[in-house]
Design an enzyme around this catalytic site. Structure first.
Site, short mmCIF file in Angstrom:
data_model
loop_
_atom_site.label_atom_id
_atom_site.label_comp_id
_atom_site.label_asym_id
_atom_site.label_seq_id
_atom_site.Cartn_x
_atom_site.Cartn_y
_atom_site.Cartn_z
N HIS B 70 -11.81 -33.60 4.07
CA HIS B 70 -12.87 -33.57 3.06
C HIS B 70 -12.85 -34.85 2.24
O HIS B 70 -13.88 -35.51 2.06
CB HIS B 70 -12.68 -32.34 2.15
CG HIS B 70 -13.51 -32.38 0.90
ND1 HIS B 70 -14.88 -32.26 0.91
CD2 HIS B 70 -13.16 -32.55 -0.40
CE1 HIS B 70 -15.33 -32.35 -0.34
NE2 HIS B 70 -14.32 -32.53 -1.14
N ASP B 99 -34.69 -60.79 4.44
CA ASP B 99 -33.74 -59.89 5.11
C ASP B 99 -32.36 -60.19 4.54
O ASP B 99 -32.22 -60.99 3.62
CB ASP B 99 -33.76 -60.09 6.64
CG ASP B 99 -33.31 -58.83 7.38
OD1 ASP B 99 -32.20 -58.34 7.07
OD2 ASP B 99 -34.05 -58.35 8.25
N TRP B 135 -5.94 -37.21 1.33
CA TRP B 135 -6.65 -38.47 1.59
C TRP B 135 -5.86 -39.65 1.05
O TRP B 135 -6.12 -40.79 1.42
CB TRP B 135 -8.07 -38.44 1.00
CG TRP B 135 -8.17 -38.86 -0.44
CD1 TRP B 135 -7.97 -38.09 -1.54
CD2 TRP B 135 -8.47 -40.18 -0.93
NE1 TRP B 135 -8.12 -38.83 -2.68
CE2 TRP B 135 -8.43 -40.12 -2.34
CE3 TRP B 135 -8.77 -41.40 -0.33
CZ2 TRP B 135 -8.67 -41.22 -3.15
CZ3 TRP B 135 -9.01 -42.51 -1.15
CH2 TRP B 135 -8.96 -42.41 -2.54
N SER B 163 -15.70 -52.67 8.82
CA SER B 163 -17.11 -52.44 8.51
C SER B 163 -17.43 -52.78 7.06
O SER B 163 -18.40 -53.48 6.77
CB SER B 163 -17.47 -50.98 8.80
OG SER B 163 -18.70 -50.65 8.23
N SER B 164 -16.57 -52.31 6.15
CA SER B 164 -16.82 -52.55 4.72
C SER B 164 -16.74 -54.03 4.40
O SER B 164 -17.53 -54.55 3.61
CB SER B 164 -15.78 -51.83 3.86
OG SER B 164 -16.00 -50.47 3.90
N HIS B 247 -7.36 -47.87 -6.72
CA HIS B 247 -8.05 -47.86 -8.00
C HIS B 247 -9.31 -48.71 -8.00
O HIS B 247 -10.35 -48.24 -8.41
CB HIS B 247 -7.15 -48.13 -9.20
CG HIS B 247 -7.85 -47.60 -10.41
ND1 HIS B 247 -7.91 -46.26 -10.70
CD2 HIS B 247 -8.67 -48.21 -11.30
CE1 HIS B 247 -8.71 -46.07 -11.73
NE2 HIS B 247 -9.19 -47.23 -12.12
N TYR B 251 -13.89 -47.84 -8.44
CA TYR B 251 -14.96 -48.63 -9.06
C TYR B 251 -15.93 -49.14 -8.02
O TYR B 251 -17.11 -49.34 -8.30
CB TYR B 251 -14.36 -49.74 -9.92
CG TYR B 251 -13.67 -49.13 -11.10
CD1 TYR B 251 -14.41 -48.57 -12.13
CD2 TYR B 251 -12.28 -49.00 -11.16
CE1 TYR B 251 -13.80 -47.93 -13.18
CE2 TYR B 251 -11.67 -48.36 -12.20
CZ TYR B 251 -12.42 -47.82 -13.21
OH TYR B 251 -11.82 -47.17 -14.24
N HIS B 296 -1.41 -46.04 -12.94
CA HIS B 296 -1.65 -44.83 -13.75
C HIS B 296 -1.81 -43.61 -12.84
O HIS B 296 -1.85 -42.49 -13.34
CB HIS B 296 -2.83 -44.99 -14.71
CG HIS B 296 -4.17 -45.12 -14.07
ND1 HIS B 296 -5.17 -45.90 -14.57
CD2 HIS B 296 -4.68 -44.57 -12.95
CE1 HIS B 296 -6.25 -45.81 -13.80
NE2 HIS B 296 -5.97 -45.02 -12.81
N HIS B 297 -1.93 -43.83 -11.53
CA HIS B 297 -1.92 -42.69 -10.60
C HIS B 297 -0.49 -42.24 -10.32
O HIS B 297 -0.28 -41.30 -9.56
CB HIS B 297 -2.58 -43.08 -9.28
CG HIS B 297 -4.03 -43.44 -9.44
ND1 HIS B 297 -5.03 -42.53 -9.31
CD2 HIS B 297 -4.64 -44.61 -9.73
CE1 HIS B 297 -6.21 -43.12 -9.50
NE2 HIS B 297 -6.00 -44.38 -9.76
N LYS B 325 -21.31 -49.29 -21.46
CA LYS B 325 -22.34 -48.85 -20.50
C LYS B 325 -23.06 -47.61 -21.01
O LYS B 325 -24.29 -47.56 -21.03
CB LYS B 325 -21.68 -48.50 -19.15
CG LYS B 325 -21.02 -49.67 -18.49
CD LYS B 325 -21.60 -49.84 -17.11
CE LYS B 325 -21.43 -51.25 -16.64
NZ LYS B 325 -22.57 -51.78 -15.96
#
Lengths: 377, 525
Positions: B70, B99, B135, B163-164, B247, B251, B296-297, B325
């Site tokens: 997932h 293009d 994940w 790809s990215s 991290h 973003y 921080h994770h 923002k």
């Protein structure tokens, strides 16, 4: 995957009636009003402080937004203003939040420093995570450590919905950690296989258990009672089934408990030197099986995550290959080396049990001395 | 325009060989929606199992495969490609380019995705099952203790990374080289700005992820011990590397969403964005901070206290540009003349729910409190408020907003509004109670739970089914619009919309801006 039997049973069994819905973090205060740990109470206070600051900011932001949605609608015939950019406002909404953050950082820093203050502990306990249980070892200055495993005590019947779930469903163990009240206890936390995490919410201790490294944490629990928690780092299939149960007792009771533990260890050592009758081995073996083997190999040895024991060529074949699997585990699988986890008498008992239960009627009796001689090669 | 060019080829070869940014954008969008439904189906299995305490539908090991897939499918298959699809469609039209700068690479960066996900999904059928380590795939659960399918997972991640990176290089090259004359950087629409910054983040961190999975591959197959203490390695090293990617990754997901919202809120407020420049600086500020907050994770891994303090302070700082923002969007709405078509509803939904996700993020940044939050459902609630109500809501808003421009046909507005309200309610019923069970002590990634969590989990599951169903309404609305929606003839579909894409006919022709547009009348915003 589908477990039709369990699914059918689900509808028939009521849940335990006394489940309560708690919606916030443990306050660090017991139901009787006593502080459980100073640190837990402090962390709760910090949590609520940040929460209320967020609520206040939220009321401001959402209030302005909702008013705007109400008042500045095209359907009301308003003409859109075209204003944009205002240096003063933009500086203000950068600087003011910064100072609010500084305000939060001050108590957060002081609390964090306390979390890390591991000095002057009065006793140390080595906590080791295993797939899927905890081992507690009380470190003794004279090297007379007391160690035991703490397994999930909830039955498979409760988990698979064929029995009513008890009050402490999934949060109960066969042998809890016992610590004395008002004593600074240092936990040395590590793991044997994958990363686990040892957490008891009410005493506000959580630290990852990492194989090959030792983390430190501490607590001083001020209120006697039973505190429950769980593993909080994904550690494999049964991650959800390795709870933590801590009993905090008076110093006298703790001393008695410790003496009983030492006595039991001495009894086990004595037993290992004698020959046990087969029915005692079988009874002991069944207990060991239920605690250590059942989750993977099934209540009737039918297998599951692990291979079937019933009719297994290993359990019914030669003794040495069987002991090899139990004592040394199987590399690359979830089958652990139980030789390091169970006493020789328990290995002997569970081996005997596996060779004679579930229709494996080999008639073999394995004594602790057989295990010792196997281990010595 | 474009008479001298042939139109699209016919049949399958159009899609296989296309180098047209609009075709490729369309393929990215449909692919990501298919992945969204697949990842959603996995979520439905999770929520069905968690509907009641006890094991009912699946075994614990399979449950872990579901949570893992997932997360992977939603992050890498649904959200990221959807924004790349949006970038493909919109960036050339927004900057007045014919293009993308590298059209053949563009084709390639899309077409390697479907095989990668096919491979990832096929692990479900392999012996030992699909990856079941979450994940975040922490070693050694993902190395020494992983199922054999982990190797296929590693290869899939490598392809997604390639790809990215190709997609990002394309976006950077397009934005830097192909802006219409007169479109300076500070005149670019914010969506283009946020994607430019996102592309730099991607180029910086995808190789780090590739490094992490390569080290795993070496540990698994070639006897190295990067992540095994027994051989001199360190399992925590894996987490540092993963989150150095992970991290910025969050973003990467949310910055283009910020860009979308910054286009839509001004359009329906009929008022320019309040602080264009400060929005650009805030985006850049967030991007910079994203590189120095990764640990921080990992507050509970046993870092030295100085490290904890550094990461706590740096993380708290992110609240400043994020606040800028939110304040900007609200001030843009202030004294506008608002209407509430579906794109605006989803944008306001984003604004409210993302802000709540921001608040819980601020709470999570407080290291000593995080010892109580870490790896509980409180975290699950937090990141779904920013991932679903943030990224997915903004993506949905974008589809409704630009669909008439893409197809020349209008979606059904009533159905769109129903979709919004059902999504909004379903989402909150799903995820708001997860704050409660998390604070009360329910760890994440468990297939079964203690009885005190039962009521809220049931509520959560019901909400998830509602939210999941509402996406089928979305699918229907989009297909119905394409097939038989009311035709739109105006170039400017929405009266408040500004930007070069709204100067093009609806639907936008196959080739646009073959001669660069004149920019004098375009406002800076």
């Amino acid at each position: 995957m589908l477990n039709a039997r369990a699914l059918a049973a689900t509808a028939l069994l009521p849940l335990a009636a006394n489940a309560q819905n708690q919606i916030n973090m443990s306050t660090g205060i017991s139901e009787a009003g006593a502080v459980i740990t100073d640190l837990g109470a402090e962390i709760y206070g910090l949590h609520m402080l940040i929460f209320w600051i967020c609520v206040a900011i939220g009321i401001g932001v959402f209030g302005v937004m909702l008013y705007s949605i109400y008042a500045h609608r095209k359907s009301k015939g308003v003409e859109p203003s075209q204003f944009h950019e205002h240096t003063g406002v933009e500086i203000a909404w950068t600087v003011v939040p910064f100072f609010i953050l500084v305000l939060m950082a001050v108590p957060a820093t002081s609390t964090l420093l306390e979390v890390y203050d591991n000095d002057d502990a009065e006793m140390s306990i080595l906590v080791t995570g295993y797939q899927w249980k905890w081992k507690y070892e009380y470190l003794d200055a004279d090297g007379e450590n007391i160690a035991f495993f703490s397994n999930l005590a909830t039955s498979q019947e409760q988990i698979y919905n064929t029995d009513t779930k008890g009050e402490n469903y999934l949060l109960e163990v066969d042998e809890p950690l016992v610590i004395p009240v008002d004593t600074k206890v240092r936990f040395l936390i590590t793991a044997n296989d994958v990363i686990h995490s040892w957490w008891v919410p009410e005493i506000a201790v959580k630290r990852d258990a990492i194989p090959g490294f030792i983390n430190e944490a501490w607590t001083r629990v001020l209120a006697e009672g039973v505190y429950r928690g769980q593993c909080t780092e994904l550690c494999g299939a049964y991650h959800g089934f390795m709870p933590v149960e801590v009993h905090v007792v008076g110093q006298g009771e703790f001393n008695d408990w410790m003496a009983a533990k030492r006595g039991a260890a001495a009894t086990d050592a004595a037993l290992a030197a004698t020959e046990l009758p087969v029915d005692e081995l079988m009874a002991r073996g069944e207990d060991v099986y239920n605690a250590s083997c059942l989750a993977c190999h099934g209540a009737n040895g039918e297998g599951g995550l692990g291979n079937a024991i019933a009719g297994s060529t290993i359990a019914m074949g030669g003794l040495d290959p069987h002991l090899n699997v139990i004592v040394n585990g199987v590399a690359g699988t979830a089958m652990q080396a139980f030789g390091a986890q169970l006493s020789d008498i328990d290995v002997a008992a569970v081996t005997t049990f596996q060779r004679n239960a579930f229709g494996n009627n080999t008639g073999d009796v394995v004594q602790a001395s057989d295990v010792v001689s196997y281990k010595e090669g | 325009m474009g008479d001298h060019h042939h139109g699209p080829a016919k049949g399958l070869s159009r899609w296989l060989y296309t180098t047209n940014h609009k075709d490729i954008g369309t393929m990215y969008l449909w692919f990501s929606f298919a992945m969204f439904l697949l990842g959603g189906a996995f979520a439905m299995v999770i929520r069905a199992e968690l509907f009641q305490p006890g094991m009912q539908l699946v075994e614990p090991g399979f449950f872990n495969q579901m949570t893992t897939l997932h997360g992977l499918v939603m992050v890498f298959g649904a959200i990221m490609p959807s924004f790349v699809g949006l970038a493909n469609w919109l960036i050339p039209m927004m900057i007045g380019a014919p293009d993308m700068a590298l059209p053949r690479m563009n084709n390639w960066s899309f077409w390697i995705l479907p095989p990668a996900f096919l491979m990832l999904a096929s692990t479900l059928l392999m012996e030992g099952g699909a990856p079941a380590f979450g994940w975040t795939f922490y070693a050694p659960l993902s190395t020494t203790y992983a199922p054999p399918s982990v190797t296929f997972f590693i290869f899939a991640i490598h392809i997604l990374g390639v790809s990215s990176i190709m997609g990002s290089i394309n976006i950077i090259a397009t934005v830097m080289n192909m802006r219409a004359p007169g479109m300076t950087y500070m005149k670019m629409p914010l969506f283009v700005w946020t994607w430019l910054i996102t592309a730099f983040l991607l180029v910086a961190v995808m190789p780090v992820l590739a490094g992490a999975v390569t080290m795993m591959l070496m540990d698994i197959h070639f006897g190295t011990s990067f992540f095994s203490a027994a051989g001199g390695g360190d399992p925590v090293l894996f987490q540092h590397i993963f989150w150095f990617f992970g991290h910025p990754e969050v973003y990467i997901i949310i910055l283009p969403a910020f860009g979308v919202i910054s286009q839509i809120i001004p359009a329906f407020s009929r008022k320019p964005l309040f602080g264009y420049a400060s929005m650009v600086y805030a985006t850049a500020g967030i991007a910079f901070l994203s590189f120095i907050v990764w640990a921080h994770h990992m507050y509970t891994v046993g870092m030295p206290v100085a490290g904890e303090l550094f990461f706590m302070y740096a993380t708290m700082l992110i609240a400043v540009p994020t606040g800028v923002k939110v304040f900007n969007w609200v001030t843009t709405m202030w004294r506008g003349a608002m209407t509430f078509e579906t794109p605006m509803l989803f944008s306001i939904g984003f604004l409210v729910l993302f802000t709540i996700g921001g608040f819980t993020g601020l709470m999570l940044s407080i290291a000593p409190a995080d010892f109580q939050y870490h790896d509980t459902y409180f975290v699950v609630a937090h990141f779904h408020y920013v991932m679903v109500a943030g990224a997915v809501f903004s993506m949905t808003a974008a589809v409704y907003f630009w669909l008439p421009k893409w197809t020349g046909r209008m979606y059904n507005e009533t159905m769109g509004k129903v979709h919004f309200w059902v999504s909004f309610i379903g989402f909150n019923v799903t995820f708001f109670p997860q704050h409660f069970v998390g604070l009360a002590g329910m760890p994440r990634r468990i297939p079964d739970y203690a009885l005190q969590f039962a009521d809220f989990n049931m509520m959560s599951s019901i909400g998830a089914f509602i939210y999941g169903m509402s996406q089928l309404l979305f699918l229907y609305n989009v297909i119905a619009a394409i097939v038989s929606g009311e035709k739109v003839s105006d170039e400017k579909v929405w009266d408040g919309a500004e930007g070069l894409e709204w100067t093009l006919p609806s639907p936008a022709p196959y080739h646009t801006f073959e001669t660069p547009p004149k920019l004098e009348e375009q406002p800076a915003y």
